[in-house]
Scaffold this active site. Structure first.
Site, mmCIF file in Angstrom:
data_model
loop_
_atom_site.group_PDB
_atom_site.id
_atom_site.type_symbol
_atom_site.label_atom_id
_atom_site.label_comp_id
_atom_site.label_asym_id
_atom_site.label_seq_id
_atom_site.Cartn_x
_atom_site.Cartn_y
_atom_site.Cartn_z
ATOM 1 N N HIS A 168 9.713 -0.437 8.447
ATOM 2 C CA HIS A 168 8.948 -1.669 8.688
ATOM 3 C C HIS A 168 8.997 -2.622 7.489
ATOM 4 C CE1 HIS A 168 6.911 0.162 12.190
ATOM 5 N NE2 HIS A 168 6.620 1.206 11.438
ATOM 6 N N ASP A 203 0.859 -1.197 0.000
ATOM 7 C CA ASP A 203 0.000 0.000 0.000
ATOM 8 C C ASP A 203 0.893 1.244 0.000
ATOM 9 O OD1 ASP A 203 1.017 -0.493 2.545
ATOM 10 O OD2 ASP A 203 -0.791 0.131 3.602
HETATM 11 C C1 BDR Z 1 2.822 -0.782 8.648
HETATM 12 O O1 BDR Z 1 1.717 0.114 8.453
HETATM 13 C C2 BDR Z 1 1.979 0.975 7.378
HETATM 14 O O2 BDR Z 1 1.783 2.298 7.783
HETATM 15 C C3 BDR Z 1 3.401 0.775 6.969
HETATM 16 O O3 BDR Z 1 3.578 0.907 5.571
HETATM 17 C C4 BDR Z 1 3.719 -0.620 7.441
HETATM 18 O O4 BDR Z 1 3.390 -1.567 6.458
HETATM 19 C C5 BDR Z 1 3.484 -0.481 9.977
HETATM 20 O O5 BDR Z 1 2.595 -0.678 11.039
HETATM 21 CA CA CA Z 2 2.944 -0.876 4.093
#
Ligand code: BDR
Ligand code: CA
Length: 303
Positions: free
Chosen positions: A238, A8
């Site tokens: 992340h 995303d």
């Molecule tokens: C996850 O949530 C999204 O905001 C980031 O892209 C990552 O995949 C972290 O909690």
């Molecule tokens: Ca993400």
């Protein structure tokens, strides 16, 4: 390793996609898109934009636009900016998604390459649950699903008890964890140890002006969120951590356990151990310095 990123995009998603494109041990064979940080149409446009930017020719398949049961979904514009790439809001691409949906693409790729495709799911798990619903062999055909999501022994981020990707479609996540597919969970237990400083991206931009300059530009907004709202020094990579886990598990410490998702109102999206579910590999610790060094070294090769 043949990898599909279910994504995303998203600032840290862009980092993951740049890493996968640059890594010598990864063949990026597709991107599938889903709602999350942005609406799914923005996610698809952003994924195609990144492929065009990188000169990559891998397909982008659009997936789910909303969660299974949760109503009132809103993108995380306060974390990733109104268009997903921070203050970089002029995002145009001539590329279009393929005709197949994300779930159809995932099912076909896993069927054509049994045991070989690793899906790095770095967004809400709706597309993955859709693939499982579409083909009862998907869980067996897919090589592994590496999930950026969950918070097992640490607090959540979108709620005290829940991480954003799981919280945005907890019902889909519960189906995925119960599917019996080979799963590695790369949650906040490890990704919150990968905080990167502005200086890290400034150095990357010096080493690789085009790719690093882009990540420096789009990460400024994300840095501000981490500093002013989350109260952290540095921002978490992340999603890139999940992609690195796919090929470099030696940099992680894991526990094998069944996992479930709380679907109650009071603890919606909380991930907890559940011995009655099929075992998944839960990352509980990380050699964060080595993971960060690997990310910046590999992306610097993009120039
Ligand atoms: C996850 O949530 C999204 O905001 C980031 O892209 C990552 O995949 C972290 O909690
Ligand atoms: Ca993400």
């Amino acid at each position: 390793m043949k990898i599909i990123i279910d994504t995303d995009p998203g600032v840290d998603d862009a980092m993951a996609i740049f890493y996968a494109h640059a890594a010598p041990d990864i063949e990026l064979v597709g991107l599938t898109t889903v709602f999350g940080n942005v609406w799914v149409e923005q996610a698809t446009r952003n994924a195609n934009y990144l492929m065009e930017f990188l000169g990559a020719d891998c397909p982008v398949a659009q997936g789910a636009s909303e969660p299974y049961e949760i109503t009132g979904f809103k993108p995380s514009a306060h974390v990733h900016g109104p268009e997903g790439f921070g203050d970089h809001v002029e995002i145009e691409t001539a590329r279009a998604p393929i005709v197949e949906s994300a779930a159809e693409f995932l099912v076909r790729m896993a069927r054509e390459n049994p045991g070989e495709i690793v899906v790095c799911a770095v967004s809400p798990l709706t597309n993955i649950a859709d693939a499982i619903r579409l083909d009862s062999d998907f869980a067996a055909n897919v090589g592994r699903i590496v999930i950026m999501g969950g918070a097992v022994d640490v607090p959540g981020n979108i709620r005290d008890c829940a991480e954003a990707n799981i919280f945005h479609d907890p019902h889909a996540a519960a189906e995925v964890f119960a599917s019996g597919a080979k799963i590695t969970l790369v949650g906040l237990d490890v990704t919150m140890q990968t905080l990167c400083l502005r200086e890290d991206f400034t150095a990357l931009a010096e080493a690789a002006p085009k790719a690093g300059g882009f990540l420096l530009k789009i990460s400024e907004f994300y840095h501000n969120f981490y500093e002013t709202v989350a109260g952290k020094t540095g921002c978490a990579m992340h999603d890139a951590t999940a992609v690195i886990a796919a090929t470099h598990m030696e940099l992680f410490t894991t526990e094998s356990s069944g996992l479930t998702v709380d679907l109650s109102d009071t603890a919606l999206g909380k991930t907890t151990r559940a011995p009655s579910n099929p075992p998944v590999e839960i990352c509980l610790d990380i050699d964060a310095d080595a993971v960060k060094a690997r990310f910046f070294d590999v992306v610097a090769r993009l120039g």
